[in-house]
Design a protein around this motif. Structure first.
Motif, short mmCIF file in Angstrom:
data_model
loop_
_atom_site.label_atom_id
_atom_site.label_comp_id
_atom_site.label_asym_id
_atom_site.label_seq_id
_atom_site.Cartn_x
_atom_site.Cartn_y
_atom_site.Cartn_z
N GLU A 177 0.83 -1.20 0.00
CA GLU A 177 0.00 0.00 0.00
C GLU A 177 0.87 1.26 0.00
O GLU A 177 0.56 2.22 -0.70
N SER A 178 1.96 1.25 0.77
CA SER A 178 2.84 2.43 0.79
C SER A 178 3.52 2.61 -0.56
O SER A 178 3.69 3.74 -1.03
N LYS A 179 3.91 1.53 -1.21
CA LYS A 179 4.52 1.63 -2.55
C LYS A 179 3.51 2.15 -3.56
O LYS A 179 3.86 2.96 -4.42
N LEU A 180 2.26 1.72 -3.46
CA LEU A 180 1.22 2.22 -4.36
C LEU A 180 0.96 3.70 -4.13
O LEU A 180 0.77 4.46 -5.08
N ARG A 181 0.97 4.15 -2.87
CA ARG A 181 0.77 5.56 -2.56
C ARG A 181 1.91 6.40 -3.14
O ARG A 181 1.69 7.47 -3.70
N MET A 182 3.13 5.87 -3.02
CA MET A 182 4.29 6.60 -3.56
C MET A 182 4.20 6.69 -5.08
O MET A 182 4.49 7.74 -5.66
#
Length: 187
Positions: A177-182
């Motif tokens: 999820e954090s990689k997708l947000r980035m």
């Protein structure tokens, strides 16, 4: 299929009394056990207790996912779909541990019935004809509490495993999820 053959063989082997020279051992090992079941009871003998196993597993998974989500919201304020908030590993562990208690409590009767159906040999006057017959028979003969026999070992085994599983799962999902947000910020 997970819902049968290896569990029937395991339970039949566990059911035997010792291996001393004074005790007659009916099954000499897993392959011998499986072949005896097929020879004496037919191929379907390997899937004895499949229905209560499916009921137990389905209800257990539904209860576990629902209770994990509820504990996350209740204890930590994390709601489903809140991608901006990743639980700390210890928080996931606590929620997963508590969620691991819920399933066995609700599925105890199906676990008892599964084991009884798998343990009985169908070629020798079986005690139970199926899941419903076993549920009613156990209740009538042994009482309501008998449907939760073995609950203590299950709650000693399942919650620690769920704590570990949910800790890993939440951290992996949080990482993605954090990689997708980035990526969405860069785009």
């Amino acid at each position: 299929c997970y819902f049968g053959k290896e569990q029937v063989v395991k339970i039949r082997l566990q059911q035997q009394r010792g291996s001393s020279s004074q005790c007659l051992v009916y099954y000499k090992g897993p392959f011998h056990c499986a072949s005896r079941i097929v020879y004496e009871e037919g191929v379907m003998g390997l899937w004895a207790g499949a229905t209560p196993t499916m009921m137990r597993n389905g209800i257990n998974q539904a209860m576990m996912f629902t209770s994990k989500s509820s504990f996350d919201a209740l204890l930590w304020g994390k709601l489903d779909g809140d991608e901006a908030f990743t639980l700390q590993p210890w928080q996931s562990m606590v929620s997963g541990f508590f969620a691991g208690f819920i399933g066995p409590i609700f599925t105890g009767p199906f676990d008892v019935v599964k084991t009884r159906l798998m343990a009985q040999r169908r070629d020798h006057c079986p005690c139970y004809k199926g899941m419903c017959d076993a549920l009613l028979g156990i209740y009538k003969v042994e009482g309501l509490r008998a449907l939760w026999k073995g609950l203590l070992p299950r709650v000693l085994k399942i919650p620690p495993g769920q704590a570990i599983m949910w800790t890993v799962a939440d951290q992996v999902v949080g990482l993605y999820e954090s990689k997708l947000r980035m990526r969405s910020k860069v785009s």
